[in-house]
Motif scaffolding. Structure first.
Motif, mmCIF file in Angstrom:
data_model
loop_
_atom_site.group_PDB
_atom_site.id
_atom_site.type_symbol
_atom_site.label_atom_id
_atom_site.label_comp_id
_atom_site.label_asym_id
_atom_site.label_seq_id
_atom_site.Cartn_x
_atom_site.Cartn_y
_atom_site.Cartn_z
ATOM 1 N N THR A 1 -1.124 7.966 -0.334
ATOM 2 C CA THR A 1 -2.163 8.489 -1.223
ATOM 3 C C THR A 1 -1.582 9.358 -2.325
ATOM 4 O O THR A 1 -2.011 9.291 -3.480
ATOM 5 N N SER A 2 -0.581 10.183 -1.981
ATOM 6 C CA SER A 2 0.024 11.045 -2.994
ATOM 7 C C SER A 2 0.702 10.222 -4.097
ATOM 8 O O SER A 2 0.620 10.545 -5.283
ATOM 9 N N LEU B 1 -0.154 7.170 -4.917
ATOM 10 C CA LEU B 1 -1.229 6.544 -5.683
ATOM 11 C C LEU B 1 -1.799 7.499 -6.726
ATOM 12 O O LEU B 1 -2.086 7.101 -7.863
ATOM 13 N N ASP B 2 -1.958 8.770 -6.327
ATOM 14 C CA ASP B 2 -2.455 9.759 -7.290
ATOM 15 C C ASP B 2 -1.477 9.930 -8.455
ATOM 16 O O ASP B 2 -1.882 9.994 -9.623
ATOM 17 N N GLN C 1 0.835 -1.199 0.000
ATOM 18 C CA GLN C 1 0.000 0.000 0.000
ATOM 19 C C GLN C 1 0.872 1.253 0.000
ATOM 20 O O GLN C 1 1.421 1.624 1.033
#
Length: 316
Positions: free
Chosen positions: A169-170, A172-173, A166
């Motif tokens: 988030t950054s 993933l973007d 995982q």
């Protein structure tokens, strides 16, 4: 009486306790480690066994089946300084019950900690882009590190599987944008390849069409030329045949007289046409004397129609 019953109950309880301490049944695919007065005495395999009560005791029970061990999620940092949350599953098996009991205090906890540290070390050597592609390599490195250390624990590490990776988030973007750009790039390439192939197909079609038209035009001209040649040949053959027939007719009896008459008629007809065709007309001086003119023509034709030998005699 009450004292007797109490004593009987105490004796019965003692007998049951002795039996429990004496008789031991080991299940299939299990081993029990027995100690006598605090020292290792034996490892009991599957089956029924009798111990010395209060002297021998089962100190450790080991399951010889393959055991899955859940490795909790941990934070790992890649070579390009990206933080990842990684968890997995470790599969191991006890191969030596005595070593698993006395070689380490808790082989489950030790295997879990070593798996986490080995995975962190392996991920720290690769970049984020290679992390998702190198799962098999990471699993193999963890298994090799654990199996080497677990030999002293009486445990065999069978395999390790990374369950989930995982990124933040950054990241993933960013990965989503990169994937979208890559998809757009592939779509544009596919579209340009399609247009290129379409142009090639159209050019090849036009080329084939031009070749077919030129071949058709060539065949048309060849056919027309052959037709004209046949026409000229037929006309020439017809003219030659006509000449041969005229020559044959002239050699027949009365043929030359008929030819002379035809020439005289044509002579007269042509003067008639000249009168109709224009205002200026050049005519012979004796045109009014038609019978004389015809007689002159006929005499000329008659003279021309005589055989060569006859004319030579008259001349002589």
């Amino acid at each position: 009486m009450d004292s007797f019953l109490v004593g009987l109950l105490v004796f019965a309880a003692f007998v049951i306790l002795v039996l429990v301490k004496t008789a031991v049944v080991v299940p299939q695919r299990s081993e029990y480690v027995v100690e006598r007065l605090g020292k290792y005495r034996a490892t009991l395999a599957a089956g029924f066994h009798v111990l010395i009560p209060f002297i021998d005791k089962v100190a450790y029970r080991r399951n010889l089946k393959e055991e899955p061990l859940d490795i909790p999620s941990q934070t790992c940092i890649t070579a390009d300084n990206v933080t990842l949350e990684v968890d997995g599953v470790l599969y191991m098996q006890v191969v030596d019950s005595r070593l698993s009991a006395y070689g380490i205090a808790d082989y489950h906890f030790a295997a879990m900690q070593l798996a986490q540290t080995s995975l962190r070390s392996a991920i720290g050597k690769i970049t984020l882009d290679n992390t998702f592609e190198a799962r098999e390599s990471l699993n193999r490195q963890v298994v090799d590190a654990l199996d080497e250390a677990a030999q002293n624990w009486g445990v065999k590490v069978l395999r390790y599987e990374i369950r989930d990776i995982q990124p933040p988030t950054s990241v993933l973007d960013s990965m989503e944008k990169q994937m979208k750009a890559e998809r757009d790039k592939r779509a544009e390439i596919a579209r340009s390849e399609g247009e290129r192939q379409a142009k090639i197909n159209r050019a090849e079609g036009e080329k084939a069409q031009a070749i077919a038209l030129s071949e058709g035009e060539k065949m048309r001209r060849i056919n027309e030329a052959e037709g004209r040649a046949q026409e000229i040949l037929k006309v020439a053959q017809a003219s030659a045949e006509g000449i041969r027939k005229v020559a044959a007719a002239l050699n027949e009896v009365g043929g030359r007289d008929a030819a002379n008459l035809e020439v005289a008629q044509k002579y007269v007809e042509q003067f008639g046409h000249l009168a109709k065709a224009g205002n200026t007309l050049i005519i012979p001086a004796n045109l009014a004397d038609v019978p004389s003119m015809v007689a002159t023509v006929m005499a000329t034709l008659k003279t021309d129609g005589k055989p060569e030998s006859g004319r030579q005699r008259e001349t002589a």
